[in-house]
Design an enzyme around this catalytic site. Structure first.
Site, PDB file in Angstrom:
ATOM      1  N   ARG A  96       0.814  -1.218   0.000  1.00 37.20           N
ATOM      2  CA  ARG A  96       0.000   0.000   0.000  1.00 37.20           C
ATOM      3  C   ARG A  96       0.845   1.264   0.000  1.00 37.20           C
ATOM      4  NH1 ARG A  96      -2.521  -3.828   2.993  1.00 37.20           N
ATOM      5  NH2 ARG A  96      -1.530  -3.071   4.885  1.00 37.20           N
TER       6      ARG A  96
ATOM      7  N   GLU B 212       2.999  -7.037  13.360  1.00 36.51           N
ATOM      8  CA  GLU B 212       1.995  -7.250  14.395  1.00 36.51           C
ATOM      9  C   GLU B 212       1.514  -8.692  14.397  1.00 36.51           C
ATOM     10  OE1 GLU B 212       0.500  -3.622  12.103  1.00 36.51           O
ATOM     11  OE2 GLU B 212       2.259  -4.900  12.010  1.00 36.51           O
TER      12      GLU B 212
END
Length: 182
Positions: free
Chosen positions: A63, A100
């Site tokens: 992205r 994460e």
């Protein structure tokens, strides 16, 4: 066009429990579906960096490519792609990092930067900072420096922006979300 953080923020879609339970994914897709919002985001970054001194724009897979390529084009700077493992065809440097959600590797073409180059790095968001920290390590291994790390979104409670600042990398984000924001 005047940047309106609230209209931009309203176009970032929260997706609960993606990619795993308990995570609220911040989807920037609606920003790119609104020509006005995309222009506000791009223009905000362009205005910030138009009179600054750096030699390259770096974009994080995937992205970060969306906004990084627009900024590189607008500022007439070379674009360096930082890709997920196995996506680049020539000699690469690789760096492992924690996300994460687990472990990953980031790669860049080994001849992308030279000593003395300075790079502005882009991603869509800064969470734990793992991707940008890995990219910074790769940049420094090539003898270049980091001008700044920029993103559309900061998730400050996950500490990524602070980790970057702790190692001397300034950060800039257009908006922030608390973990509790729905």
């Amino acid at each position: 066009m005047i940047f309106d953080e609230f209209s931009i923020k309203s176009l970032i879609r929260p997706v609960p429990d993606f990619p795993k339970p308990g995570v609220i994914f911040r989807d920037i897709t609606p920003l790119f579906q609104s020509p006005r919002a995309l222009r506000m985001v791009a223009d905000s970054f362009i205005q910030r960096y138009v009179e600054t001194e750096f030699t390259h724009v770096g974009a994080m897979d995937a992205r970060g490519f969306l906004i990084g390529s627009i900024i590189a084009y607008a500022l007439n700077k070379p674009l360096i792609l930082f890709r997920k493992q196995g996506k680049l065809p020539a000699d690469v440097l690789a760096e492992g990092y924690q996300t994460e959600y687990g472990e990953a590797f980031l790669e860049v073409h080994a001849d992308s930067l030279c000593e003395g180059d300075s790079i502005l790095m882009f991603d869509d968001l800064i969470a734990t900072g793992g991707t940008l920290l890995a990219a910074a390590s790769l940049v420094r291994r090539m003898g270049a420096s980091i001008f700044e790390a920029a993103a559309i979104i900061d998730l400050p409670e996950l500490g990524g922006s602070q980790r970057l600042q702790d190692i001397g990398i300034p950060t800039f984000c257009l908006t922030t979300f608390a973990l509790s924001d729905r």
